[in-house]
Each structure stands twice: as structure tokens, then as C-alpha cells.
Design an enzyme around this catalytic site. Structure first.
Site, PDB file in Angstrom:
ATOM      1  N   GLU A 361      -1.570 -20.405  32.969  1.00 43.31           N
ATOM      2  CA  GLU A 361      -1.040 -19.070  32.663  1.00 43.31           C
ATOM      3  C   GLU A 361      -0.867 -18.850  31.159  1.00 43.31           C
ATOM      4  O   GLU A 361       0.061 -18.190  30.698  1.00 43.31           O
ATOM      5  CB  GLU A 361       0.249 -18.800  33.441  1.00 43.31           C
ATOM      6  CG  GLU A 361      -0.035 -18.777  34.938  1.00 43.31           C
ATOM      7  CD  GLU A 361       1.109 -18.277  35.783  1.00 43.31           C
ATOM      8  OE1 GLU A 361       1.874 -17.410  35.317  1.00 43.31           O
ATOM      9  OE2 GLU A 361       1.239 -18.743  36.919  1.00 43.31           O
ATOM     10  N   GLY A 362      -1.789 -19.428  30.422  1.00 47.05           N
ATOM     11  CA  GLY A 362      -1.792 -19.326  28.965  1.00 47.05           C
ATOM     12  C   GLY A 362      -1.239 -20.582  28.341  1.00 47.05           C
ATOM     13  O   GLY A 362      -0.075 -20.913  28.514  1.00 47.05           O
TER      14      GLY A 362
END
Length: 377
Positions: A361-362
Site C-alpha cells: 500500500e505504498g
């Protein structure tokens, strides 16, 4: 400023805590070893209402606020980050529909989740990780349909989900301006699951590649406008990142509790190792980092609930809490020595599970860029 939780929040937190203690934690090592959830667990998770936490009330969901969801995810993280990841993937897949889905799309998507099924969010590809603009999966308009071709990788729930949000490019030149989001259902001709990943941590979760070979879907399955996919993906990740932070806090807290108990009981040189100042310093540092992480998560969730800008705080929470989870779990293993390193105990599992929190998620490098850009520009 009020740090008190509401009675409803406390009740839900306690409910998840008790469920985790009974149905997840005792089986965490076994699920880690087997690389999957034990039979029947998903049904139990659905029965206590944990699969559809982001579904709005008007679509038969609980309509919970972000702070409450964060509290619940922390408890899930304490039990097994792999199980927590599988549950959180439903939220990740659900947010694009919440953000831009029309009434028919919401009814369709949320009914699948409300029936106790898993969903998946498919953005990552072999050549497109942090660089979302490099997505090579194509979506070609053909009359009232789109035809999708490409491969996705590292997709949580891919082998189990019944419904997916797939990002593909509608421009021949690719780039972020052509990125578009689509709803795709399991069983659509040409849509298949590829290899399952053998992972270092979060092993109870299912992670596979997805293959799209001339997958024809109706244009009605497009979420938002053509070219709006990048914006949708970034807003989705903003909403989901504090929940990664919440799971990270749960992992860190569980590792902390385990090593504190060990330090009180383990004796060396005729006294508990908790009496040694170097061990005490490590425990104090862990406590500070966990509490700071928890408050960052709460603030990001609160800002979201208030309808205020929270992109920077979302990145702060995810980055700091996941870095904390990695540091705390590493230190917990150190405090526990050989016992911490042994697979007979949960400490080393916490450490392996924590690593992915800094990546998915990054990555935390990307989070630092998001934070800096919010400050400087």
C-alpha cells in the site's frame, strides 16, 4: 480534545479482542506454517461482521467510522497479521466503490461482500509497483464493452475473492492519464488466477497473480470516468493506509506484550532480566514508539471522519507505525534471545509479518515523498 472512546467503540473493540483470542491467536502459528487460514475461519469472521466494515449503512453494511475500524484492525493485527490483511483487502477493494461507484455498482459490489465473500484490489503488476503510471494492463473499448488484457501480481485475496477492482490503461500511450478502474467478477471468461506466492510473512493470507486474457466486461463495470483511475487509486490508498498503520500497531503491541512477559519471567545472573537497565531501556523505547504510532493512526482516522484533508497524516501514520512494528518486533526477538528466534514462539512471526507493512500500500520511501510533498508544495 477528547481521548475517550465511545461505549459502542469499546464494545466493538472488546468483541474483536475476544474473537481474536478465541479463534485466531491460538491458531496463528499453525496457519503461518500451512500458509492459509484454517477451514471455517472465514465463515466465523463473516458471522461476527468483520468482512464488510467499510460498506455504508444504506447498502446493508455497518457504516462504521474510520476510528472505530482502526480500533478493530489493531486487535486483528495482534492475533495474526495475515488474517488481518485478508480482511483489510476487502476494505481496500471497497473504497473505490465507496468513492466513485454509482448506485447500481454499489449494490452489486457490496452485496457480494455482505454475503460473506472476499474482494481484491488489483493495481500492482510485474513492471508497476510504486510507479502506478507504468500499468501495462490494457482496456480497449469495444462497443458497449471493454476488453482487458494483462497480468497483475502480489494481489491479496486473488485466489479466493469473488469480485475485484482492476486497474487498466485505456490509452495506447499508457501513463497515469489513461489509468481506469473496473469491476471484474470471478468466473468472467479469460479471467484466471496465476501462481500463488510463497511469502516470508502474512502467510495466512492468499497472494496470487491474476491473468486477464481478452476479458470482456460491460462498460457499466467501469468505476468513474476513463482516465480517473490514478485519482481513485490514490484516494483509496489514502483511506486505507491508516488501517495498515492500525494493523502495524497491533503487531507491535503483541510483540511488546510477549517480550515484556518473558522479561519478567526469564532469570539470568539470579534475577529477572527485566531488572537490567539495558533491557528496561529497550522496553521503554518500544512503549514510546507504540503509543506514538497509535496516536498517529487515531489522528489520521479522525481527520478522515471529519471530512478534513488527511493525505499527509495518512502517510505519517502508515510510515511511522510500520517502521515501529519492524523495530519493536526486532527488539522483542532480541530481548527473548534464542526463544525469540525459535519458530515455536510467536515473536519471530511478528517480526516476519511486520516487514510487509513497510512495503505494501505504498512503500515507506513513497510515504516519505508524500509527506514531503504535502509539506513543501
Amino acid at each position: 480534545m477528547d481521548f475517550n472512546l465511545t461505549p459502542d467503540q469499546l464494545d466493538l473493540k472488546t468483541m474483536v479482542h475476544d474473537f481474536v483470542a478465541k479463534e485466531i491467536t491460538p491458531y496463528a502459528l499453525e496457519m503461518d506454517k500451512e500458509g492459509k487460514m484454517y477451514p471455517g475461519l472465514l465463515q466465523k469472521i463473516d458471522e461476527v461482521g468483520l468482512l464488510n466494515l467499510v460498506v455504508p449503512e444504506e447498502y446493508d453494511g455497518p457504516g462504521l467510522d474510520a476510528v472505530t475500524i482502526g480500533l478493530m484492525y489493531e486487535e486483528l493485527g495482534k492475533g495474526c497479521a495475515g488474517v488481518a490483511t485478508s480482511i483489510a483487502a476487502n476494505a481496500l477493494a471497497g473504497y473505490p466503490v465507496v468513492l466513485v461507484g454509482n448506485d447500481e455498482q454499489k449494490k452489486k459490489f457490496f452485496s457480494v461482500i455482505n454475503e460473506g465473500n472476499l474482494a481484491a484490489f488489483a493495481l500492482t503488476e510485474p513492471g508497476a509497483g510504486s510507479d502506478a503510471g507504468a500499468v501495462a494492463t490494457t482496456a480497449i473499448k469495444d462497443g458497449d464493452d471493454y476488453i482487458l488484457n494483462g497480468t497483475k501480481c502480489f494481489i491479496t485475496n486473488a485466489g479466493l475473492a469473488e469480485i475485484f477492482v482492476i486497474f487498466a490503461n485505456t490509452r495506447k500511450s499508457a501513463g497515469i492519464r489513461g489509468l481506469t478502474a473496473f469491476i471484474v467478477e470471478r468466473g468472467t471468461p479469460g479471467f484466471t488466477v496465476g501462481k500463488e506466492e510463497e511469502k516470508m510473512g502474512i502467510r495466512a493470507s492468499n497472494t496470487c497473480e491474476l491473468i486477464l486474457d481478452n476479458v470482456r466486461i460491460p462498460a457499466a463495470n467501469r468505476l468513474g470516468r476513463e482516465g480517473e483511475g490514478f485519482k481513485i487509486a490514490m484516494k483509496t490508498l489514502d483511506a486505507a493506509r491508516p488501517l495498515v498503520g492500525a494493523v502495524s500497531v497491533g503487531i507491535a503491541q503483541a510483540a511488546f506484550d510477549t517480550c515484556v512477559q518473558y522479561a519478567k519471567e526469564r532469570k539470568q545472573f539470579g534475577k529477572p532480566i527485566s531488572s537490567f537497565q539495558l533491557v528496561q531501556a529497550m522496553i521503554a523505547d518500544m512503549a514510546m514508539q507504540i503509543e506514538a504510532s497509535r496516536l498517529l493512526v487515531y489522528k489520521a482516522c479522525w481527520l478522515k471522519d471529519q471530512g478534513l484533508p488527511f493525505s499527509k497524516e495518512s502517510a505519517l501514520a502508515k510510515c511511522f507505525a510500520s517502521d515501529t512494528a519492524m523495530k519493536v518486533t526486532t527488539d522483542a526477538v532480541q530481548v527473548m534471545g534464542g526463544y525469540g528466534y525459535s519458530k515455536e514462539y510467536l515473536a519471530e512471526k511478528y517480526m516476519r509479518d511486520a516487514k510487509i507493512m513497510q512495503i505494501y500500500e505504498g512503500t515507506n520511501q513513497i510515504q516519505r515523498l508524500v509527506i514531503a510533498n504535502n509539506i513543501l508544495y
